[in-house]
Design a protein around this motif. Sequence first.
Motif, PDB file in Angstrom:
ATOM      1  N   PHE B 287       0.884  -1.170  -0.156  1.00  0.00           N
ATOM      2  CA  PHE B 287      -0.110   0.004   0.206  1.00  0.00           C
ATOM      3  C   PHE B 287       0.880   1.182  -0.134  1.00  0.00           C
ATOM      4  O   PHE B 287       0.644   2.240  -0.663  1.00  0.00           O
ATOM      5  N   SER B 288       1.874   1.258   0.876  1.00  0.00           N
ATOM      6  CA  SER B 288       2.604   2.502   1.134  1.00  0.00           C
ATOM      7  C   SER B 288       3.591   2.884  -0.221  1.00  0.00           C
ATOM      8  O   SER B 288       3.989   3.946  -0.405  1.00  0.00           O
ATOM      9  N   TYR B 289       4.191   1.665  -0.603  1.00  0.00           N
ATOM     10  CA  TYR B 289       5.385   1.813  -1.785  1.00  0.00           C
ATOM     11  C   TYR B 289       4.973   1.223  -3.011  1.00  0.00           C
ATOM     12  O   TYR B 289       5.155   1.584  -4.124  1.00  0.00           O
ATOM     13  N   GLY B 290       4.344  -0.042  -2.989  1.00  0.00           N
ATOM     14  CA  GLY B 290       3.763  -0.606  -4.313  1.00  0.00           C
ATOM     15  C   GLY B 290       4.685  -0.941  -5.018  1.00  0.00           C
ATOM     16  O   GLY B 290       5.981  -1.174  -4.766  1.00  0.00           O
ATOM     17  N   LYS B 291       4.484  -0.933  -6.320  1.00  0.00           N
ATOM     18  CA  LYS B 291       5.579  -1.862  -7.443  1.00  0.00           C
ATOM     19  C   LYS B 291       6.624  -0.532  -7.506  1.00  0.00           C
ATOM     20  O   LYS B 291       7.698  -0.657  -7.936  1.00  0.00           O
ATOM     21  N   LYS B 292       6.146   0.874  -7.496  1.00  0.00           N
ATOM     22  CA  LYS B 292       7.084   1.616  -7.997  1.00  0.00           C
ATOM     23  C   LYS B 292       7.144   2.683  -6.752  1.00  0.00           C
ATOM     24  O   LYS B 292       5.855   3.161  -6.211  1.00  0.00           O
ATOM     25  N   PHE B 293       8.311   3.338  -6.583  1.00  0.00           N
ATOM     26  CA  PHE B 293       8.236   4.527  -5.389  1.00  0.00           C
ATOM     27  C   PHE B 293       9.615   5.184  -5.808  1.00  0.00           C
ATOM     28  O   PHE B 293      10.493   4.921  -6.429  1.00  0.00           O
ATOM     29  N   LEU B 294       9.663   6.462  -5.022  1.00  0.00           N
ATOM     30  CA  LEU B 294      10.738   7.373  -5.288  1.00  0.00           C
ATOM     31  C   LEU B 294      11.651   7.606  -4.180  1.00  0.00           C
ATOM     32  O   LEU B 294      11.064   7.337  -2.989  1.00  0.00           O
ATOM     33  N   ILE B 295      12.969   7.400  -4.312  1.00  0.00           N
ATOM     34  CA  ILE B 295      13.753   7.697  -3.091  1.00  0.00           C
ATOM     35  C   ILE B 295      14.656   9.058  -3.717  1.00  0.00           C
ATOM     36  O   ILE B 295      14.699   9.408  -4.624  1.00  0.00           O
ATOM     37  N   ILE B 296      15.279   9.433  -2.616  1.00  0.00           N
ATOM     38  CA  ILE B 296      16.487  10.390  -2.636  1.00  0.00           C
ATOM     39  C   ILE B 296      17.530   9.863  -2.797  1.00  0.00           C
ATOM     40  O   ILE B 296      18.062   9.252  -1.829  1.00  0.00           O
ATOM     41  N   LEU B 297      18.389  10.058  -3.972  1.00  0.00           N
ATOM     42  CA  LEU B 297      19.718   9.455  -4.081  1.00  0.00           C
ATOM     43  C   LEU B 297      20.620  10.337  -4.615  1.00  0.00           C
ATOM     44  O   LEU B 297      20.761  11.161  -5.609  1.00  0.00           O
ATOM     45  N   ASP B 298      21.604  10.895  -3.626  1.00  0.00           N
ATOM     46  CA  ASP B 298      22.585  11.956  -4.023  1.00  0.00           C
ATOM     47  C   ASP B 298      21.979  13.158  -4.621  1.00  0.00           C
ATOM     48  O   ASP B 298      22.476  13.823  -5.490  1.00  0.00           O
ATOM     49  N   GLY B 299      20.932  13.745  -3.718  1.00  0.00           N
ATOM     50  CA  GLY B 299      20.497  14.863  -4.103  1.00  0.00           C
ATOM     51  C   GLY B 299      19.375  14.935  -5.188  1.00  0.00           C
ATOM     52  O   GLY B 299      18.818  16.024  -5.715  1.00  0.00           O
ATOM     53  N   GLU B 300      19.070  13.802  -5.847  1.00  0.00           N
ATOM     54  CA  GLU B 300      18.048  13.706  -6.929  1.00  0.00           C
ATOM     55  C   GLU B 300      16.891  12.578  -6.278  1.00  0.00           C
ATOM     56  O   GLU B 300      17.162  11.759  -5.717  1.00  0.00           O
ATOM     57  N   ILE B 301      15.899  12.775  -7.386  1.00  0.00           N
ATOM     58  CA  ILE B 301      15.048  11.858  -6.977  1.00  0.00           C
ATOM     59  C   ILE B 301      14.887  10.997  -8.099  1.00  0.00           C
ATOM     60  O   ILE B 301      14.986  10.949  -9.434  1.00  0.00           O
ATOM     61  N   VAL B 302      14.918   9.555  -7.545  1.00  0.00           N
ATOM     62  CA  VAL B 302      15.036   8.318  -8.407  1.00  0.00           C
ATOM     63  C   VAL B 302      14.004   7.501  -8.146  1.00  0.00           C
ATOM     64  O   VAL B 302      13.336   7.282  -7.122  1.00  0.00           O
ATOM     65  N   GLN B 303      13.179   6.971  -9.367  1.00  0.00           N
ATOM     66  CA  GLN B 303      12.223   6.109  -9.359  1.00  0.00           C
ATOM     67  C   GLN B 303      12.688   4.644  -9.008  1.00  0.00           C
ATOM     68  O   GLN B 303      13.606   4.107  -9.902  1.00  0.00           O
ATOM     69  N   VAL B 304      12.165   3.906  -8.213  1.00  0.00           N
ATOM     70  CA  VAL B 304      12.679   2.513  -8.103  1.00  0.00           C
ATOM     71  C   VAL B 304      11.508   1.580  -8.409  1.00  0.00           C
ATOM     72  O   VAL B 304      10.268   1.740  -7.747  1.00  0.00           O
ATOM     73  N   GLU B 305      11.632   0.640  -9.069  1.00  0.00           N
ATOM     74  CA  GLU B 305      10.545  -0.161  -9.636  1.00  0.00           C
ATOM     75  C   GLU B 305      10.766  -1.560  -9.332  1.00  0.00           C
ATOM     76  O   GLU B 305      12.222  -2.013  -9.609  1.00  0.00           O
ATOM     77  N   SER B 306       9.910  -2.286  -8.716  1.00  0.00           N
ATOM     78  CA  SER B 306      10.218  -3.693  -8.432  1.00  0.00           C
ATOM     79  C   SER B 306      10.122  -4.846  -9.668  1.00  0.00           C
ATOM     80  O   SER B 306       8.941  -4.561 -10.315  1.00  0.00           O
ATOM     81  N   SER B 307      10.954  -5.314 -10.069  1.00  0.00           N
ATOM     82  CA  SER B 307      10.704  -6.201 -11.262  1.00  0.00           C
ATOM     83  C   SER B 307       9.974  -7.370 -10.892  1.00  0.00           C
ATOM     84  O   SER B 307       9.248  -8.090 -11.722  1.00  0.00           O
ATOM     85  N   SER B 308       9.877  -7.826  -9.472  1.00  0.00           N
ATOM     86  CA  SER B 308       9.183  -9.026  -9.348  1.00  0.00           C
ATOM     87  C   SER B 308       9.143  -9.152  -7.623  1.00  0.00           C
ATOM     88  O   SER B 308       9.847  -8.410  -7.014  1.00  0.00           O
ATOM     89  N   SER B 309       8.300  -9.986  -7.230  1.00  0.00           N
ATOM     90  CA  SER B 309       8.080 -10.431  -5.736  1.00  0.00           C
ATOM     91  C   SER B 309       8.019 -11.972  -5.584  1.00  0.00           C
ATOM     92  O   SER B 309       7.293 -12.538  -6.455  1.00  0.00           O
TER      93      SER B 309
END
Lengths: 187, 354
Positions: B287-309
Motif C-alpha cells: 500500500f505505502s510503496y507498491g511496485k514503484k516508489f521514489l527515493i532521494i539518491l545523492d540530491g536527486e529523485i530516483v524512481q525505484v521499480e520492483s521487477s518481481s516479488s
Amino acid sequence: MITGIKEFKQLVKNIEKDFEKNKKNINMDRATQFREFAIDKTRKNNLGLKPISEATVKIQENRHPRMFNSGELLDKIFNKPNADGSVSSGYFPESGKIGKLPAMVIAALQTNGYKIPADINSIKGKRVRGFLATKGIFLNRNTKWLNVPPSPFLFDAARLYEHSDIDIKIVKKWARQIVKKRAKQHV
Amino acid sequence: MFNNFANIIYSGTATESDNTDYSLSGLSKKVTFADLDDTFILDFDAVDISSYEDITLQLSFHPHINTAGTSFLTIAVGSDTYTITKFNSGWNHILIDPAAYNNLSQITFTGKNAGMVMFMDLLGYRKADNSTLDFDIIDSLKNKISLDYDVSTTLAAAITAGTNSISLTDATYIFPNTQLTITDGVNTETVKMLDSSTIVGTFTNSFIAGDTVTANCPVVGEDEIGEDYDPICGLVITAKEAKSLPFVDKSLTGSKVREYTSDLGITLYIETTAKSKVLQLTNEFNFSYGKKFLIILDGEIVQVESSSSAFSDSELGSLPRQAYFYTISPQAVTKSQRIDITDFQIEMESKEWS
C-alpha cells in the motif's frame, strides 16, 4: 505481384492471421530461448550473484557457482503454455522433489534467501550444529541463525535477457518466415 | 556520496520558514522575496568542496512566472554570481561546479521579481565515490522505508538501569531478537530481546511498570542483518552488472558528460516468525510503496521499480519471508566536463592572393 491497394490490404490481413495462428509456437520458442539463456548464465556464473560461502564449499566439497550444485534445480525449470497463447517461463514443478523438498520450494528459498536455525538451546539448532560439525564447520556458541542471502537467479537472468537482442532475433526470424511464405503466393 | 552544508544559519531580507506541505525530502525551505533584490543568505561552516563534482539543490517557484530573457534570480557562490533567467514548473534540479571553492562558507539568493516565492530542498554537495556508490542506495532505501509492526504493550514490572531483565504485560508477537522501544515520555531506549525475559546487554535507563513498549520492524542493510531482528526488513545487494549509459548533465556553468556504469540487484525482504505478521507487513508495504516508489539518491529523485516479488513459507526451520527484487543504478560517474564559452574572439587578417 501485388497490383492494387485492395490486394495489399489482404496480404497484410493474412500475415496478421498467420501471426495469430503461430502465436503459441512463437512464444514457446521465445520461452525456450530464455530458459536456455537462464540456465547457461547461471551455470557459467555470469549473473553477478555473490559467490558461495566457504562453509558451503566445505559442505558441498566442491567450489561451484551459486545456484548450481548438481544442476538438478536448473534442469527442472519448465515453460507453461497459457490459454491465451502466451507462454510463462521460469516455472518449477509443484511435484517432484530434489532431496526432501519440492523443486518449487527450493527455488523460492534460494530466490528469497532464508535463515537456518542454529540456536544452541533449540532442538533444530542442535541438529544443524551437529550436521555442520560433521563437515568440519563449528559455529560460535552465540550464533542463533545462519543467514543464506537471496539469490534471485531467474529475475537477474530475465533482466540480462531483456537487455540482450535474443528475443528480437527470434521474433524477426518468425516474421521473415511468415512474410516470405505469404509473399510467395503473390509472385 | 552526498553531504549537507553544516550548521546553516539563515538571514537576509527575504522571509524564510520551514515547510512540510511542498517538499521532496519532507522538509523544504519556503522563501518569500517580497521586494525586488530581497536576499536569502545561507552561512555555514567553511568547507573545501573543490574535489567534489557538484553543488546540488532543488528549487521550485510559485506562482510560476515566465520571464524568459530577463533575470529571474541570482545565486552568489563564493565570488561567483550565477544568473537564472527561466525555470520549469515543479522542481528544478540545479547543479553548480564546485572546483573553484576550496573555502566556501556562504551562498546568497537574490530575488529579481517582487512577490516571488521560492522553495528550496536537498541542498548539498556530491561526488561519485567508488567506496560508497552502492551503499548510498541502501541508505536511501533505509531512509525511505518505514513499516509499522503494530505491536505495543506495557512493562509489567519496573526496570532498573544496569540490569537486563524485562517483563511485559503482553508478549504476543514479541520473540527473541525482537527490537523494542521503551519510553516513559521523557526517556526513550531501544533494546533487543535475547529471550522472553532478558534483553541483549543492559538497560541504560530505569523505567516503571506501565511504561509503553513498542515492537519495531527495523529496516536494515547488510551491516546489520547479522543482528537477526525478528521482525526485520532487510536490504541485500545480490548482484552487480557492468553497463555503459552515458548522458549529459547541464549545470549553471556548462555541462558534464556522465555515465551510469553499473546496475545493482537489490533484494528487500520482510521476515518474521508469525506468518500473519509477514502478510500484514507485506500489505502495508504494497500500500505505502507498491511496485514503484521514489527515493532521494545523492540530491536527486530516483524512481525505484520492483521487477518481481516472491513469498517463501517456513521451511527447514526458516521463517516466512516476502521478498521484492529491484535493479537500481548507482550515481553516475563524471567522464568529462564542458564549460560554456562566454567570450569568443576571432582575429582575421587580410592577405593578397598570390
